[in-house]
Structures are given as structure tokens and as C-alpha cells.
Design an enzyme around this catalytic site. Structure first.
Site, PDB file in Angstrom:
ATOM      1  N   ASP A   9      -1.407  -4.678  -5.510  1.00 28.98           N
ATOM      2  CA  ASP A   9      -1.395  -3.582  -4.540  1.00 28.98           C
ATOM      3  C   ASP A   9      -0.107  -2.819  -4.782  1.00 28.98           C
ATOM      4  OD1 ASP A   9      -1.119  -1.950  -2.237  1.00 28.98           O
ATOM      5  OD2 ASP A   9      -2.329  -3.352  -1.065  1.00 28.98           O
ATOM      6  N   ILE A  13       4.268  -4.771   0.008  1.00 28.21           N
ATOM      7  CA  ILE A  13       4.153  -5.159   1.420  1.00 28.21           C
ATOM      8  C   ILE A  13       3.921  -3.903   2.258  1.00 28.21           C
ATOM      9  CG2 ILE A  13       5.251  -6.296   3.388  1.00 28.21           C
ATOM     10  CD1 ILE A  13       7.074  -7.754   1.414  1.00 28.21           C
ATOM     11  N   HIS A  14       2.850  -3.906   3.016  1.00 30.58           N
ATOM     12  CA  HIS A  14       2.549  -2.811   3.952  1.00 30.58           C
ATOM     13  C   HIS A  14       1.778  -3.420   5.114  1.00 30.58           C
ATOM     14  CE1 HIS A  14      -1.615  -2.679   2.437  1.00 30.58           C
ATOM     15  NE2 HIS A  14      -1.062  -2.875   1.255  1.00 30.58           N
ATOM     16  N   GLY A  15       1.298  -2.611   6.024  1.00 31.53           N
ATOM     17  CA  GLY A  15       0.672  -3.100   7.247  1.00 31.53           C
ATOM     18  C   GLY A  15      -0.432  -4.125   7.042  1.00 31.53           C
TER      19      GLY A  15
END
Length: 163
Positions: A9, A13-15
Site C-alpha cells: 500500500d 500507514i493510513h486510516g
């Protein structure tokens, strides 16, 4: 070190990763693996700040991730590995991290790329790396969300005439 999950991805790090994938995988560590991001002080700092409470995060180059995986000191870690591209996953596997499955979660479209799902765009290097992972016996599946059904990456590539 236990491998909780391996995801590609490019946002790292994301929601969705912080709130869903960490819970689904039961990880207690996140290792973001990318040589360039590990050298980018600002992006690294931002990524470490958005790690969910109770989960320690690291941003390291591929070689350091391989060394950490092999280090008995990190045996208690149940790790969610996050990569920005499949080429780095190939390097990690060749270095000794025994992934059995890789999730393609989000790869942003850039000029010349081909969309193989709603959230995954690939270039020729990505296609070659995905094929190499599959040839090594590693499942490569596409899922943006944990609740979605897995889609086989090779089937998606064939559907676009890329495999």
C-alpha cells in the site's frame, strides 16, 4: 518474528491500516519497508505518528527489515509488514523473509500504469515482480478492505492482457 500480514500500500500507514488491518491481523508491530521512505525524515516522522495506540511502528529500508526478521531479539513481534511496491517484497523474500501471501491493497495510478483493480495500478516492473512472487509459490491477492473477497492478482493481470 511472526508475520501477521504482508500488504503493499503506497500510503503505508493510513486510516484503514491503523483502524482495521491492525485489528484483523492481531499485530503488535508495524514495519514500513522502503529504502526511500526510510531516508525521508519528514515522511518517516509522520508515519510513526499515525501508528495506532499500543502498536509500535518502524520505517526501515529493505535490508534492515530482513535483518530484523532474522534477529531472535524480535521473536515476540507479531508484525504487519507494509511495502510501497512488489519489487521490495521480492527483495525481502530473497533476503529471507518467508511470506506466503501478499496483499495488494493500494498502488496509486501514475502515467503509463494499468489499473488492475479499483485501487491497484501497476507498471511493467510491478507486473514482473508479481509474477516472480507467484513463481516462488507466494499467493498475491488484491483487497483494498479487509472485508472484501480476495481477488487473485494473476487473474487481474490476465484480464488486462498483462500476464
Amino acid at each position: 518474528m511472526e508475520i501477521a500480514f504482508c500488504r503493499i500500500d503506497d500510503r503505508l500507514i493510513h486510516g484503514q491500516v491503523a483502524t482495521v488491518w491492525t485489528k484483523v491481523t492481531g499485530c503488535n508491530r508495524i514495519i514500513c519497508v522502503n529504502d526511500e521512505v526510510a531516508q525521508d525524515t519528514l515522511r518517516k516522522k509522520l508515519l510513526l505518528q499515525v501508528a495506532p495506540p499500543g502498536i509500535k511502528a518502524y520505517v526501515v529500508p529493505v535490508e534492515k527489515a530482513v535483518a530484523a526478521y532474522k534477529n531472535p531479539k524480535f521473536a515476540p513481534f507479531k508484525t504487519l509488514f507494509l511495502f510501497t511496491n512488489p519489487r521490495d517484497v521480492v527483495r525481502a523474500v530473497k533476503g529471507g523473509i518467508p511470506f506466503t501471501s501478499v496483499n495488494l491493497g493500494g498502488m496509486t495510478y501514475k502515467e503509463g500504469d494499468t489499473l488492475i483493480s479499483q485501487a491497484v495500478a501497476v507498471n511493467q516492473d510491478d507486473v514482473a515482480a508479481i509474477k516472480e512472487l507467484v513463481a516462488m509459490g507466494i499467493e498475491v491477492e488484491i483487497r483494498k478492505l479487509a472485508s472484501e473477497t480476495k481477488t487473485d492478482a494473476m487473474s487481474a493481470l490476465r484480464a488486462k492482457g498483462l500476464a
